[in-house]
Design a protein around this motif. Structure first.
Motif, mmCIF file in Angstrom:
data_model
loop_
_atom_site.group_PDB
_atom_site.id
_atom_site.type_symbol
_atom_site.label_atom_id
_atom_site.label_comp_id
_atom_site.label_asym_id
_atom_site.label_seq_id
_atom_site.Cartn_x
_atom_site.Cartn_y
_atom_site.Cartn_z
ATOM 1 N N ILE A 148 0.847 -1.196 0.000
ATOM 2 C CA ILE A 148 0.000 0.000 0.000
ATOM 3 C C ILE A 148 0.881 1.244 0.000
ATOM 4 N N HIS A 149 0.630 2.116 -0.952
ATOM 5 C CA HIS A 149 1.236 3.443 -0.960
ATOM 6 C C HIS A 149 0.107 4.460 -0.821
ATOM 7 N N SER A 150 0.477 5.715 -0.661
ATOM 8 C CA SER A 150 -0.556 6.733 -0.609
ATOM 9 C C SER A 150 -0.120 7.925 -1.452
ATOM 10 N N TYR A 183 4.058 13.241 -2.840
ATOM 11 C CA TYR A 183 4.714 12.427 -1.813
ATOM 12 C C TYR A 183 3.990 11.096 -1.698
ATOM 13 N N CYS A 184 4.697 10.103 -1.159
ATOM 14 C CA CYS A 184 4.028 8.887 -0.720
ATOM 15 C C CYS A 184 3.759 9.073 0.770
ATOM 16 N N ALA A 185 2.500 8.894 1.179
ATOM 17 C CA ALA A 185 2.130 9.198 2.561
ATOM 18 C C ALA A 185 1.782 7.939 3.354
ATOM 19 N N GLU A 186 2.318 6.790 2.919
ATOM 20 C CA GLU A 186 2.068 5.550 3.645
ATOM 21 C C GLU A 186 3.400 4.827 3.707
ATOM 22 N N PHE A 187 3.867 4.530 4.912
ATOM 23 C CA PHE A 187 5.189 3.916 5.015
ATOM 24 C C PHE A 187 5.226 2.608 4.241
ATOM 25 N N CYS A 188 6.169 2.505 3.281
ATOM 26 C CA CYS A 188 6.136 1.382 2.357
ATOM 27 C C CYS A 188 7.506 0.725 2.195
ATOM 28 N N GLY A 189 8.410 0.963 3.120
ATOM 29 C CA GLY A 189 9.721 0.316 3.030
ATOM 30 C C GLY A 189 10.834 1.334 3.118
ATOM 31 N N GLY A 191 12.691 2.839 1.035
ATOM 32 C CA GLY A 191 12.738 3.962 0.096
ATOM 33 C C GLY A 191 11.534 4.876 0.181
ATOM 34 N N HIS A 192 10.699 4.699 1.211
ATOM 35 C CA HIS A 192 9.435 5.446 1.308
ATOM 36 C C HIS A 192 9.635 6.954 1.165
ATOM 37 N N SER A 193 10.619 7.490 1.882
ATOM 38 C CA SER A 193 10.770 8.949 1.868
ATOM 39 C C SER A 193 11.375 9.449 0.550
ATOM 40 N N ASP A 194 11.881 8.528 -0.275
ATOM 41 C CA ASP A 194 12.388 8.918 -1.600
ATOM 42 C C ASP A 194 11.345 8.742 -2.690
ATOM 43 N N MET A 195 10.165 8.308 -2.299
ATOM 44 C CA MET A 195 9.133 8.042 -3.303
ATOM 45 C C MET A 195 8.461 9.360 -3.673
ATOM 46 N N LEU A 196 9.216 10.175 -4.393
ATOM 47 C CA LEU A 196 8.779 11.538 -4.682
ATOM 48 C C LEU A 196 8.477 11.708 -6.160
HETATM 49 CU CU1 CUA Z 1 5.251 4.324 -1.192
HETATM 50 CU CU2 CUA Z 1 5.569 5.150 1.049
#
Ligand code: CUA
Length: 334
Positions: A148-150, A183-189, A191-196
């Motif tokens: 799940i991503h957001s 941004y991705c607003a759901e912790f997904c691993g 690389g989450h904070s780089d999912m820009l």
């Molecule tokens: Cu995709 Cu956090």
């Protein structure tokens, strides 16, 4: 009014870059400022009463009060009316956020660890860059390949989970040219904070040009090459629906489903998108993206009345992109 620009002039104000952004801000600000008002009232009231009724003051005895109907009714009804007011206002704005105009421009979004893929109906693909026309409704048809991503665009006040195995939708109407961060607003691993990514809003004509040529307004061929986007230049060779037709033929779907209206082993796909169908258990469904997807992955689940439950599952045999293409193809059959 004062709350419309509650953050004006400060560094934390976000641009209101979509039609719903001012509405959402107003609800949020009303809730914030009334909460703030009650905070002041309660806090200073408390301080005042502590001082006034402190036990060191002699000669006063606490009164024994059994009840006070007027007061009790007041502190029940006034907050209730107020809460209902906020609730219905929030609901109104939420519905505005959720409704998808039928003429919306559709873009497929596939999230995966850790990037965003976008695919347009004419076959153009981009990564981490969603280009949209200004002042036109845009519908995102979103899914995920893994977890799940957001999908979150703060400037549009837009956020929607992206879930593997199903489609979620969001629509918006961008009102401000330029780039807006995604941004991705759901912790997904890791690389989450780089999912820009970014949303690039262009005037409608520039957007139409971009769709065909892959060129931004004023961008030269050299600049495109420098940006490393050379492979994006030029018209896409195959639309999403054409790609879907290829998949349709390659997987042998035509053996059971016609595309011209004749019934075979399975229902025809001609004019099927948006159609109401009665299922074998008597319930009704509307054929939408999720129903098509579910019928490919889990064909026995919702059988159209009058047809045998004979379709095999294609789970694991089709990528999300291929399913998106099939959906686009089925939509184009009319
Ligand atoms: Cu995709 Cu956090």
């Amino acid at each position: 009014m004062f709350w419309q620009n509650a953050y004006a002039g400060t560094v934390i104000q976000l641009p209101q870059a979509s039609t719903v952004a001012p509405e959402i801000d107003m609800v949020a600000d009303i809730v914030f400022w009334t909460s703030f008002g009650f905070f002041i009232l309660i806090f200073f009231g408390m301080v005042y009463f502590v001082a006034k009724f402190h036990r060191s003051r002699k000669g006063r005895k606490t009164e024994y009060i059994l009840g006070h109907h007027g007061l009790e009714l007041a502190w029940t009804i006034i907050p209730l009316v107020f809460m209902l007011f906020i609730f219905f206002w929030g609901l109104y704005v939420y519905q505005d956020l959720r409704k998808v105009p039928s003429d919306a421009y559709e873009v497929n979004v596939v999230g995966r660890q850790w990037l965003w893929n976008f695919e347009y109906t004419n076959g153009r693909k981009t990564m981490n860059e969603l280009v949209v026309p200004k002042n036109k409704p845009v519908k995102l048809i979103m899914t995920s390949e893994d977890v799940i991503h957001s999908f979150f665009v703060p400037n549009f006040r837009l956020k929607q989970d992206v879930v593997p195995g199903m489609y979620t939708y969001i629509s918006f109407n961008a009102t401000m040219n330029g780039e807006h961060p995604i941004y991705c607003a759901e912790f997904c691993g890791t690389g989450h904070s780089d999912m820009l990514g970014k949303v690039v809003v262009l005037d409608e004509k520039d957007f139409e040009d971009w769709l065909i040529t892959g060129k931004y307004p004023g961008q030269s061929a050299d600049q495109i090459a420098q940006a490393g986007a050379a492979e994006q230049a030029g018209a896409p060779t195959q639309s999403l629906a054409e790609k879907g037709k290829e998949v349709f033929n390659a997987k042998g779907c035509f053996a059971c489903h016609s595309v011209d209206g004749t019934a075979k082993v399975g229902p025809t796909l001609f004019n099927s998108f948006g159609r109401k169908e009665e299922l074998s258990d008597g319930s009704m469904i509307v054929v939408d993206e999720n129903y098509i997807r579910e019928s490919i992955m889990d064909p026995q689940k919702k059988i159209v009345k009058g047809y045998p439950p004979s379709m095999p599952t294609f789970r694991g045999l089709l990528s999300d992109q291929e399913i998106n293409a099939l959906v686009a193809y089925i939509k184009s059959l009319k």
